[in-house]
Write an enzyme that holds these catalytic residues in place. Structure first.
Site, mmCIF file in Angstrom:
data_model
loop_
_atom_site.group_PDB
_atom_site.id
_atom_site.type_symbol
_atom_site.label_atom_id
_atom_site.label_comp_id
_atom_site.label_asym_id
_atom_site.label_seq_id
_atom_site.Cartn_x
_atom_site.Cartn_y
_atom_site.Cartn_z
ATOM 1 N N ALA A 273 31.932 69.981 -4.996
ATOM 2 C CA ALA A 273 30.604 70.021 -4.345
ATOM 3 C C ALA A 273 29.976 71.418 -4.345
ATOM 4 O O ALA A 273 28.930 71.613 -3.723
ATOM 5 C CB ALA A 273 30.630 69.462 -2.925
ATOM 6 N N ALA A 274 30.569 72.382 -5.056
ATOM 7 C CA ALA A 274 29.940 73.717 -5.126
ATOM 8 C C ALA A 274 28.551 73.603 -5.754
ATOM 9 O O ALA A 274 27.583 74.202 -5.281
ATOM 10 C CB ALA A 274 30.816 74.673 -5.918
ATOM 11 N N GLY A 275 28.463 72.812 -6.835
ATOM 12 C CA GLY A 275 27.167 72.640 -7.508
ATOM 13 C C GLY A 275 26.167 71.925 -6.609
ATOM 14 O O GLY A 275 24.977 72.273 -6.594
ATOM 15 N N ASP A 276 26.634 70.932 -5.854
ATOM 16 C CA ASP A 276 25.738 70.191 -4.950
ATOM 17 C C ASP A 276 25.253 71.094 -3.824
ATOM 18 O O ASP A 276 24.091 71.037 -3.413
ATOM 19 C CB ASP A 276 26.473 68.981 -4.353
ATOM 20 C CG ASP A 276 26.984 68.030 -5.429
ATOM 21 O OD1 ASP A 276 26.334 67.915 -6.487
ATOM 22 O OD2 ASP A 276 28.044 67.405 -5.212
HETATM 23 O O1 RIB Z 1 29.873 66.806 -7.171
HETATM 24 C C1 RIB Z 1 31.033 66.397 -6.500
HETATM 25 C C2 RIB Z 1 31.026 64.900 -6.316
HETATM 26 O O2 RIB Z 1 31.133 64.297 -7.593
HETATM 27 C C3 RIB Z 1 32.189 64.345 -5.531
HETATM 28 O O3 RIB Z 1 31.936 64.314 -4.153
HETATM 29 C C4 RIB Z 1 32.409 62.975 -6.160
HETATM 30 O O4 RIB Z 1 32.126 61.922 -5.307
HETATM 31 C C5 RIB Z 1 31.516 62.952 -7.398
HETATM 32 O O5 RIB Z 1 30.353 62.259 -7.179
#
Ligand code: RIB
Length: 317
Positions: A256-259
């Site tokens: 989730a670093a990118g998110d």
């Molecule tokens: O970007 C990370 C996410 O990628 C994870 O939380 C997983 O669910 C996938 O969607």
């Protein structure tokens, strides 16, 4: 200087996936034929759509999320988590015939991860055109990714363009798209592998990422941000390309670093910041994210990001 939010927080609509992540901690990823003793397994809320919505909300935006979950325990747990972050979940549909999306996230001792997603109910996402158009009125961005069905993503992007709402796209997992797609995108945020696949040329260094980003701009995208992990990010817009070095951090889990980066970037841009200031905020948020395990549990709040160290100055390319 720290960016400031406007008095009325910006509104962002996220359309995307909701997954329950099954997080396996392992010494290293097993090779074919290898049986490995893992360290632990945990269940944590994730999915790129959910994560990006949580990141936007924790950075201070008002967020609405459009998605689809199954009528099961995972779906309910994901909904409850989003509500705790103040996210409007009225447009999350429950599909009685498909399980909630799941992701197997394998995290190595180095903090690097490998992810396999089972789409489940995410594949059943359907857009209510009138409801989405109403939701997008006055929103700063439609944020979306490729973990939802491509025709629905494209449909949502067209509705956003019609209502005058800018589109921020994270084309992950990467898929090829037709030429009409690109001019609908205001801000394209992608990692180096995605940039390589979409631009058809290397993007594994700041200079190469800048060249790949310029090639994507030629197709009609307004601005491109290529994330390079421990080497930071490259921002490409009409003014040129700049390399933003990363902070030096010992990663616990890069999930989730990118998110997290994207959410901080979106809220900063929505608040009127310049692209380079928004990228710096994204780098600080992502640096905090990788010090904690899991996807949504590791996404930092605005206060923590604003108190964190500043990254080095950017370099024009
Ligand atoms: O970007 C990370 C996410 O990628 C994870 O939380 C997983 O669910 C996938 O969607």
């Amino acid at each position: 200087m720290n960016p400031k939010l406007p008095l009325v927080p910006p509104r962002i609509v996220v359309l995307g996936s909701l997954n329950m992540d099954l997080v396996l901690r392992v010494p290293h990823a097993p090779v074919a034929g290898e049986t490995l003793q893992g360290h632990s397994i945990h269940r944590m809320p994730g999915g790129k759509g959910g994560n990006q919505a949580v990141s936007c909300a924790r950075q201070g935006a008002r967020v609405g999320l459009v998605g689809c979950v199954g009528a099961d325990e995972y779906g309910e747990a994901l909904r409850q988590g989003l509500l705790q972050d103040g996210i409007d979940i009225a447009a999350i549909r429950t599909d009685a015939d498909a399980p909630t999306g799941t992701a197997l996230v394998m995290v190595e001792d180095t903090g690097q991860n490998r992810i396999v997603v089972i789409a489940g109910a995410n594949a059943r996402l359907e857009i209510d055109e009138a409801a989405l158009a109403a939701q997008l009125q006055g929103a700063a961005f439609l944020v979306t990714q490729f973990e939802s069905p491509l025709p629905q993503v494209a449909h949502a992007m067209r509705i956003a363009r019609r209502t005058g709402c800018k589109v921020m796209l994270n084309p992950s997992p990467v898929q090829s798209v037709d030429d009409a797609f690109w001019p609908m995108i205001d801000t394209l945020v992608l990692n180096e592998r995605e940039a390589e696949m979409l631009a058809g040329q290397p993007a594994d260094s700041p200079h190469a990422a800048a060249t790949a980003g310029r090639a994507l701009r030629v197709r009609g995208v307004e601005r491109v941000v290529v994330t390079l992990g421990a080497r930071g990010a490259v921002a490409i817009d009409a003014a040129g390309a700049r390399h933003h070095p990363a902070l030096r951090i010992q990663a616990v889990d890069t999930t989730a670093a990118g998110d997290t980066f994207l959410g901080a970037l979106a809220v900063s841009l929505a608040g009127g910041d310049a692209l380079d200031d928004a990228v710096r905020l994204g780098i600080r948020a992502a640096a905090l994210c990788i010090t904690q395990p899991g996807a949504q549990p590791s996404i930092p709040r605005r206060d923590a990001v604003l108190q964190s160290a500043l990254p080095p100055d950017w370099i024009s390319l």
